[in-house]
Scaffold this motif. Sequence first.
Motif, PDB file in Angstrom:
ATOM      1  N   ALA A  32      36.813  43.089  53.559  1.00  0.00           N
ATOM      2  CA  ALA A  32      37.336  44.426  53.291  1.00  0.00           C
ATOM      3  C   ALA A  32      38.858  44.400  53.348  1.00  0.00           C
ATOM      4  CB  ALA A  32      36.761  45.411  54.292  1.00  0.00           C
ATOM      5  N   THR A  33      39.477  45.062  52.452  1.00  0.00           N
ATOM      6  CA  THR A  33      40.918  45.191  52.186  1.00  0.00           C
ATOM      7  C   THR A  33      41.443  44.070  51.299  1.00  0.00           C
ATOM      8  OG1 THR A  33      41.885  44.011  54.096  1.00  0.00           O
ATOM      9  CG2 THR A  33      41.315  46.348  54.418  1.00  0.00           C
ATOM     10  N   ARG A  34      40.733  42.949  51.174  1.00  0.00           N
ATOM     11  CA  ARG A  34      41.203  41.850  50.321  1.00  0.00           C
ATOM     12  C   ARG A  34      40.958  42.136  48.840  1.00  0.00           C
ATOM     13  NH1 ARG A  34      41.889  41.101  55.139  1.00  0.00           N
ATOM     14  NH2 ARG A  34      42.422  39.119  56.089  1.00  0.00           N
ATOM     15  N   GLU A  35      40.218  43.187  48.554  1.00  0.00           N
ATOM     16  CA  GLU A  35      40.018  43.580  47.159  1.00  0.00           C
ATOM     17  C   GLU A  35      41.302  44.129  46.545  1.00  0.00           C
ATOM     18  OE1 GLU A  35      38.913  47.292  49.522  1.00  0.00           O
ATOM     19  OE2 GLU A  35      38.715  45.136  49.784  1.00  0.00           O
ATOM     20  N   ALA A  36      42.331  44.270  47.354  1.00  0.00           N
ATOM     21  CA  ALA A  36      43.623  44.763  46.866  1.00  0.00           C
ATOM     22  C   ALA A  36      44.220  43.846  45.797  1.00  0.00           C
ATOM     23  CB  ALA A  36      44.597  44.915  48.031  1.00  0.00           C
ATOM     24  N   ALA A  43      40.409  41.993  37.854  1.00  0.00           N
ATOM     25  CA  ALA A  43      39.052  42.197  38.348  1.00  0.00           C
ATOM     26  C   ALA A  43      38.756  43.665  38.580  1.00  0.00           C
ATOM     27  CB  ALA A  43      38.857  41.424  39.651  1.00  0.00           C
ATOM     28  N   ASP A  44      37.477  43.994  38.553  1.00  0.00           N
ATOM     29  CA  ASP A  44      36.997  45.296  38.982  1.00  0.00           C
ATOM     30  C   ASP A  44      36.637  45.192  40.453  1.00  0.00           C
ATOM     31  OD1 ASP A  44      37.073  46.496  36.407  1.00  0.00           O
ATOM     32  OD2 ASP A  44      35.157  45.558  35.919  1.00  0.00           O
ATOM     33  N   VAL A  45      36.520  46.337  41.111  1.00  0.00           N
ATOM     34  CA  VAL A  45      36.086  46.375  42.507  1.00  0.00           C
ATOM     35  C   VAL A  45      34.795  47.177  42.580  1.00  0.00           C
ATOM     36  CG1 VAL A  45      36.639  47.149  44.849  1.00  0.00           C
ATOM     37  CG2 VAL A  45      38.438  46.194  43.391  1.00  0.00           C
ATOM     38  N   ARG A  61      22.898  49.245  41.772  1.00  0.00           N
ATOM     39  CA  ARG A  61      24.155  49.750  41.224  1.00  0.00           C
ATOM     40  C   ARG A  61      25.085  48.605  40.847  1.00  0.00           C
ATOM     41  NH1 ARG A  61      28.478  52.801  42.784  1.00  0.00           N
ATOM     42  NH2 ARG A  61      28.481  51.942  44.893  1.00  0.00           N
ATOM     43  N   LEU A  62      25.138  47.567  41.672  1.00  0.00           N
ATOM     44  CA  LEU A  62      25.951  46.391  41.349  1.00  0.00           C
ATOM     45  C   LEU A  62      25.434  45.700  40.094  1.00  0.00           C
ATOM     46  CD1 LEU A  62      28.154  44.288  41.914  1.00  0.00           C
ATOM     47  CD2 LEU A  62      26.523  43.158  43.461  1.00  0.00           C
ATOM     48  N   ARG A  68      32.987  41.661  34.395  1.00  0.00           N
ATOM     49  CA  ARG A  68      32.716  40.218  34.386  1.00  0.00           C
ATOM     50  C   ARG A  68      33.260  39.533  35.634  1.00  0.00           C
ATOM     51  NH1 ARG A  68      34.847  36.934  30.195  1.00  0.00           N
ATOM     52  NH2 ARG A  68      33.394  35.401  30.996  1.00  0.00           N
ATOM     53  N   LEU A  69      34.341  40.060  36.190  1.00  0.00           N
ATOM     54  CA  LEU A  69      34.874  39.580  37.459  1.00  0.00           C
ATOM     55  C   LEU A  69      34.922  40.787  38.386  1.00  0.00           C
ATOM     56  CD1 LEU A  69      36.110  37.501  39.340  1.00  0.00           C
ATOM     57  CD2 LEU A  69      38.336  37.941  38.266  1.00  0.00           C
TER      58      LEU A  69
END
Length: 134
Positions: A32-36, A43-45, A61-62, A68-69
Amino acid sequence: PDALGDQLIAAGPVQELLRRRSDVRLVWHVAATREAVAPLLGADVFAPDWRNRPAAEEAARLAAHPGRLVLLPFPLDAHEPWTDDLRGRLRWWHDFLRATSWDACVLGLVNRTWVGDFTALVAPAALHFGFDPL
């Protein structure tokens, strides 16, 4: 990976794989928070709602997500103390992973943690790379 450096090291090979293989979809589990870093990687989150939704519902849902990323922050910290709350999140994460579909699992950590090991162990993938069960 749970470290930003691991993501930056892997970014080049990940982007090259996506460039060469239009049939590949990567779901990249991050702390968590590394999706920044998603904008830097193109990339999408996908942030699962692990507090309010069942794991299987979030897995569906995923699966429907078009990216694609996809960076997927996980609700665990490899350095937090063991508590009942952690046990509940770990149980949810297990159920979520088991409800997802994988062709391969790559554990590309420089410094392995129990979160990465657990994720790779539970992943319902036919192929595992960079992981040997302890």
